[in-house]
Scaffold this motif. Structure first.
Motif, PDB file in Angstrom:
ATOM      1  N   GLU A  29      21.428 -54.191  -3.508  1.00 27.99           N
ATOM      2  CA  GLU A  29      22.270 -53.371  -4.385  1.00 27.99           C
ATOM      3  C   GLU A  29      23.482 -54.166  -4.871  1.00 27.99           C
ATOM      4  O   GLU A  29      23.798 -54.149  -6.068  1.00 27.99           O
ATOM      5  N   ASP A  30      24.153 -54.872  -3.965  1.00 29.20           N
ATOM      6  CA  ASP A  30      25.322 -55.660  -4.363  1.00 29.20           C
ATOM      7  C   ASP A  30      24.947 -56.714  -5.397  1.00 29.20           C
ATOM      8  O   ASP A  30      25.670 -56.919  -6.380  1.00 29.20           O
ATOM      9  N   HIS A  31      23.818 -57.384  -5.172  1.00 31.86           N
ATOM     10  CA  HIS A  31      23.407 -58.429  -6.108  1.00 31.86           C
ATOM     11  C   HIS A  31      23.075 -57.840  -7.490  1.00 31.86           C
ATOM     12  O   HIS A  31      23.486 -58.392  -8.509  1.00 31.86           O
ATOM     13  N   LEU A  32      22.366 -56.733  -7.513  1.00 29.50           N
ATOM     14  CA  LEU A  32      22.034 -56.096  -8.797  1.00 29.50           C
ATOM     15  C   LEU A  32      23.293 -55.664  -9.533  1.00 29.50           C
ATOM     16  O   LEU A  32      23.424 -55.872 -10.744  1.00 29.50           O
ATOM     17  N   LYS A  33      24.243 -55.064  -8.817  1.00 28.39           N
ATOM     18  CA  LYS A  33      25.496 -54.615  -9.443  1.00 28.39           C
ATOM     19  C   LYS A  33      26.297 -55.797  -9.982  1.00 28.39           C
ATOM     20  O   LYS A  33      26.920 -55.700 -11.037  1.00 28.39           O
ATOM     21  N   ASP A  34      26.282 -56.913  -9.242  1.00 28.82           N
ATOM     22  CA  ASP A  34      27.012 -58.104  -9.687  1.00 28.82           C
ATOM     23  C   ASP A  34      26.390 -58.728 -10.932  1.00 28.82           C
ATOM     24  O   ASP A  34      27.091 -59.278 -11.775  1.00 28.82           O
TER      25      ASP A  34
ATOM     26  N   GLY B  25      25.812 -47.123 -12.309  1.00 29.97           N
ATOM     27  CA  GLY B  25      24.585 -46.334 -12.312  1.00 29.97           C
ATOM     28  C   GLY B  25      23.431 -46.991 -11.582  1.00 29.97           C
ATOM     29  O   GLY B  25      22.337 -46.442 -11.519  1.00 29.97           O
ATOM     30  N   VAL B  26      23.658 -48.185 -11.018  1.00 28.04           N
ATOM     31  CA  VAL B  26      22.608 -48.918 -10.304  1.00 28.04           C
ATOM     32  C   VAL B  26      22.816 -48.724  -8.801  1.00 28.04           C
ATOM     33  O   VAL B  26      23.915 -48.924  -8.296  1.00 28.04           O
ATOM     34  N   PHE B  27      21.753 -48.328  -8.113  1.00 28.41           N
ATOM     35  CA  PHE B  27      21.840 -48.220  -6.656  1.00 28.41           C
ATOM     36  C   PHE B  27      20.469 -48.429  -6.045  1.00 28.41           C
ATOM     37  O   PHE B  27      19.447 -48.347  -6.724  1.00 28.41           O
ATOM     38  N   VAL B  28      20.462 -48.745  -4.756  1.00 22.90           N
ATOM     39  CA  VAL B  28      19.223 -48.964  -4.019  1.00 22.90           C
ATOM     40  C   VAL B  28      19.213 -47.993  -2.844  1.00 22.90           C
ATOM     41  O   VAL B  28      20.173 -47.908  -2.094  1.00 22.90           O
ATOM     42  N   GLN B  29      18.126 -47.249  -2.719  1.00 22.01           N
ATOM     43  CA  GLN B  29      17.952 -46.256  -1.652  1.00 22.01           C
ATOM     44  C   GLN B  29      16.925 -46.759  -0.644  1.00 22.01           C
ATOM     45  O   GLN B  29      15.974 -47.443  -1.014  1.00 22.01           O
ATOM     46  N   LYS B  30      17.125 -46.388   0.609  1.00 18.74           N
ATOM     47  CA  LYS B  30      16.108 -46.660   1.625  1.00 18.74           C
ATOM     48  C   LYS B  30      14.937 -45.728   1.381  1.00 18.74           C
ATOM     49  O   LYS B  30      15.125 -44.566   1.017  1.00 18.74           O
ATOM     50  N   GLY B  31      13.734 -46.233   1.567  1.00 19.86           N
ATOM     51  CA  GLY B  31      12.541 -45.418   1.392  1.00 19.86           C
ATOM     52  C   GLY B  31      12.139 -45.341  -0.061  1.00 19.86           C
ATOM     53  O   GLY B  31      12.697 -46.022  -0.928  1.00 19.86           O
ATOM     54  N   TYR B  32      11.154 -44.523  -0.326  1.00 19.47           N
ATOM     55  CA  TYR B  32      10.659 -44.336  -1.688  1.00 19.47           C
ATOM     56  C   TYR B  32      11.235 -43.060  -2.262  1.00 19.47           C
ATOM     57  O   TYR B  32      11.118 -41.996  -1.677  1.00 19.47           O
ATOM     58  N   VAL B  33      11.848 -43.173  -3.427  1.00 16.82           N
ATOM     59  CA  VAL B  33      12.483 -42.059  -4.112  1.00 16.82           C
ATOM     60  C   VAL B  33      11.561 -41.601  -5.236  1.00 16.82           C
ATOM     61  O   VAL B  33      10.973 -42.421  -5.941  1.00 16.82           O
ATOM     62  N   VAL B  34      11.450 -40.309  -5.407  1.00 19.78           N
ATOM     63  CA  VAL B  34      10.685 -39.754  -6.518  1.00 19.78           C
ATOM     64  C   VAL B  34      11.658 -39.466  -7.651  1.00 19.78           C
ATOM     65  O   VAL B  34      12.640 -38.756  -7.471  1.00 19.78           O
TER      66      VAL B  34
END
Length: 161
Positions: free
Chosen positions: A106-111, A119-128
């Motif tokens: 997440e930090d790398h994507l935001k950077d 609006g960019v975030f990474v969640q644990k698991g699979y999100v629908v």
């Protein structure tokens, strides 16, 4: 003679063992938001590859988690915060393999994203996705340990650097 005949008809089934690949490996889940573009897949892939190199340089996921925890403990000590209390604090990071991988990605994507990093975030698991977020589901593994993450961002945003 009967024993010899029985031996001749015994089938030997070879066992297949997949090759053991070193380091952190990953693939995208086949179910992605329909608006995800190939360039966005590549953007996320570049971030995952950077994370993979970071894990490999650290000696593996477990070693990485220990190094992250040691760095946080040093931070607490440098700021004269009781280590035990600091680790139990509600705002202390969680030192699990999945959380360390999630937060780094997440930090790398935001950077790296050109605009709209909020609006960019990474969640644990699979999100629908319910339609308002684009989602790329990532399956990572290191040895026999598996990790599942979902990279999410606004449907009207393009991930690009």
């Amino acid at each position: 003679a009967e024993e010899e005949a029985e031996e001749e008809h015994t089938l030997v089934v070879p066992t297949y063992e997949p090759p053991q690949v070193e380091g952190l490996q990953w693939i995208y889940d086949e179910h992605a938001h329909p608006l995800v573009m190939d360039s966005e897949r590549q953007f996320v892939a570049t971030a995952i590859e950077q994370m993979r190199r970071w894990v490999d340089r650290s000696g593996g996921v477990d070693q990485l988690v220990e190094k992250e925890k040691e760095m946080y403990i040093r931070h607490l000590r440098n700021n004269n915060i009781d280590v035990e209390r600091g680790l139990k604090s509600s705002d202390a990071p969680t030192f699990t393999p999945t959380e360390v991988l999630r937060s780094h990605l997440e930090d790398h994507l935001k950077d790296e994203v050109r605009s709209g990093s909020d609006g960019v975030f990474v969640q644990k698991g699979y999100v629908v996705s319910m339609g308002h977020k684009k989602v790329l589901k990532v399956h990572l593994w290191h040895g026999e340990q598996a990790y599942y993450l979902s990279v999410c961002w606004d449907w009207d945003q393009r991930l690009e650097s």
